[in-house]
Design an enzyme around this catalytic site. Structure first.
Site, PDB file in Angstrom:
ATOM      1  N   GLU A 207       0.804  -1.064  -0.130  1.00 28.64           N
ATOM      2  CA  GLU A 207      -0.251   0.108   0.162  1.00 28.64           C
ATOM      3  C   GLU A 207       0.774   1.500   0.108  1.00 28.64           C
ATOM      4  OE1 GLU A 207      -2.879  -0.260   3.056  1.00 28.64           O
ATOM      5  OE2 GLU A 207      -4.106  -1.968   2.094  1.00 28.64           O
ATOM      6  N   GLU A 330      -5.870  -8.156  -0.504  1.00 29.36           N
ATOM      7  CA  GLU A 330      -6.405  -7.787   0.825  1.00 29.36           C
ATOM      8  C   GLU A 330      -7.916  -7.474   0.395  1.00 29.36           C
ATOM      9  OE1 GLU A 330      -5.091  -4.958   3.738  1.00 29.36           O
ATOM     10  OE2 GLU A 330      -3.184  -5.521   3.412  1.00 29.36           O
TER      11      GLU A 330
END
Length: 546
Positions: A207, A330
């Site tokens: 991320e 995710e």
């Protein structure tokens, strides 16, 4: 070569099955709605992909109680000699999780992998900055690999490209994958692991588009850093599969632009790109409307298609022969245990963080997500339910037991029954409207949603057919007519459904089976079968075929 029926044959087949057509978005709204009947045509020759079972992976991060008191609890009467919780091992092994992402997550962007290897009495206790927790490092890479082998899953390791350097990342790959004779491989051998771990799949950070991430940088900066790391890793182990950080949420102002700019820097050196998202029944995302909530797997589907389109654009610009795959590493429902005390570990060891309690409607949506991943399996090769235990997870531990949350069941069904090839069903379903007004921009749209969502797999090896079916109708049972064209179901091997009157019902240690599957009545096997799907339900049917 996939054989596709033409439109005339498809329409004729539906007419032979009886009844009028019903409208679905991909058919452009042809026909008139017929209440509560959905029709599906299946052909073995019409399929989307050969299923890569890594699509149904999971995730274990050093976050809250996921590792400590989740999978690892030395001294517990439930732990084995290595400190692994035996009840959790049994559950994860029983699920058959194919791949497990580790060690993060936000955690990895400040993690020094060397802190978690070597003699345990020499490992440092550190302040973990992503979740403001104390990390003892008593569980690290070698323990994780040992645990993976115990539960029968493949490791998917991530390395630190936030505060870390390419040099540290490449050393980590060398430590894990080189046999012997080099600095880092010999260190692993000194630590008691003579054979290499041979980790094939690696995440190049986590991320990095997020302002919350340690080491956050621009797309161009990250793309160059990822490219440098990947080029060196290819020298150390050219067999690795490397996953670049893509957009971590559709709401970020950099969404899609980030992916394009990253790939313009490192496309030739990576194999896949990640995407993340979490979903919830909130005022901003759904207007607290369950019917909109149960359509959120279609938002996941749209995100997959958008990221795939960016990959293809960059491939075209670069004139590359390589087509990237996607890693949706995710995804889950997560909206209650967010922010404040739920994400602040208050400098404690294994604090209870992100411990979402899942209810029936959450489980139905998780089933929808699994259907979407199957439908998009020609592009998504890796998927990770985040996470596996205690932290936004299907499994929860206490000091004496492990609990299956409602979301455990659709996940278990996909793992157990989906196999072989992902079929490309032709589906006709009545639809209902969803509205954009008042919703967060990335989820706001006027559209029509099929009441029944279907995914199917067929195994050429054993001839078994799996149907996974979400009925979004909150009030009424729906008939699903399944027409098998070039094969015939001969025996019902199993049929279960997850449903109930209370969408907010959830399991607890006191009432562990309040939300649990029950038998779904199945018709006699044959080339045409009609299943009655209960209102607000997710169901699985497992069939033997000729």
């Amino acid at each position: 070569m996939r054989q596709l029926p033409n439109r005339r044959d498809f329409m004729a087949g539906l007419c032979r099955a009886g009844g009028a057509l019903v409208a679905v978005p991909w058919l452009g709204g042809i026909g008139q709605a017929q209440t509560r009947v959905t029709r599906v045509v299946l052909q073995r020759a019409r399929y989307r992909s050969d299923l890569d079972r890594r699509l149904f992976g999971a995730f274990l991060e050093h976050l809250g109680r996921a590792v400590y008191t989740g999978v690892y609890e030395p001294g517990s009467p439930l732990a084995d000699a290595s400190g692994f919780r035996k009840d959790v091992v049994a559950e994860v092994k029983g699920l058959g999780v194919p791949i497990m992402r580790y060690p993060g997550g936000n955690f990895v962007s400040g993690y020094n992998w060397l802190d978690g290897v070597g003699p345990k009495d020499k490992r440092p206790t550190v302040l973990e900055r992503a979740w403001n927790s104390i990390e003892t490092n008593q569980f690290g890479t070698n323990e994780f690999i040992q645990w993976c082998r115990l539960v029968g899953t493949e490791p998917l390791l991530g390395f630190n490209l936030g505060t870390g350097t390419p040099e540290q990342a490449v050393a980590y790959v060398e430590y894990c994958n080189v046999d012997k004779g080099t600095k880092w491989s010999e260190l692993r051998r000194e630590h008691g692991h003579e054979a290499p771990h041979n980790v094939r799949y690696w995440c190049l950070g986590n991320e990095m588009d997020g302002p919350w991430q340690m080491g956050h940088m621009t797309a161009r900066e990250y793309g160059r850093k990822a490219r440098d790391s990947a080029r060196q890793i290819r020298v150390v182990d050219p067999t690795t599969q490397l996953i670049a950080c893509g957009s971590s949420n559709t709401i970020l102002p950099t969404y899609l632009v980030w992916d394009r700019e990253v790939l313009e820097e490192c496309y030739d050196q990576v194999d896949g790109i990640s995407l993340h998202n979490y979903y919830g029944n909130t005022a901003a995302l759904t207007n607290n409307d369950t019917s909109r909530y149960l359509a959120m797997n279609l938002d996941m589907e749209r995100q997959i298609q958008q990221i795939g389109a960016v990959c293809d654009y960059v491939q075209g610009v670069l004139k590359s022969p390589k087509r990237l795959w996607l890693s949706f590493d995710e995804w889950n429902v997560w909206y209650r245990a967010r922010g404040g005390r739920f994400t602040n570990g208050q400098r404690k060891v294994a604090p209870p963080l992100l411990e979402e309690v899942y209810n029936l409607e959450d489980a139905l949506l998780v089933g929808g997500f699994l259907n979407t991943l199957l439908r998009q399996s020609d592009r998504v090769r890796v998927g990770c339910l985040a996470q596996i235990v205690n932290v936004i997870a299907p499994l929860v531990t206490s000091g004496t037991a492990v609990l299956r949350q409602s979301t455990y069941y659709p996940y278990a069904w996909a793992l157990r029954y989906a196999q072989g090839r992902v079929l490309d069903p032709l589906v006709e379903s009545e639809t209902y409207p969803i509205r954009a007004e008042g919703l967060r921009p990335d989820f706001a749209r006027d559209d029509r949603v099929p009441y029944v969502d279907v995914a199917a797999t067929y195994s050429p090896t054993n001839g078994q057919l799996c149907l996974l079916m979400l009925n979004r109708d909150l009030e009424a049972e729906r008939d699903l007519v399944v027409d098998c064209r070039d094969f015939t179901p001969t025996r019902v091997l199993g049929a279960e459904t997850l449903t109930g009157a209370d969408l907010k019902a959830s399991n607890s240690f006191e009432r562990p089976t309040l939300v649990a599957p029950r038998t779904l009545e199945a018709p006699a096997p044959g080339s045409s079968m009609t299943f009655k799907l209960p209102a607000r339900s997710y169901s699985v049917v497992h069939l033997a075929t000729s």
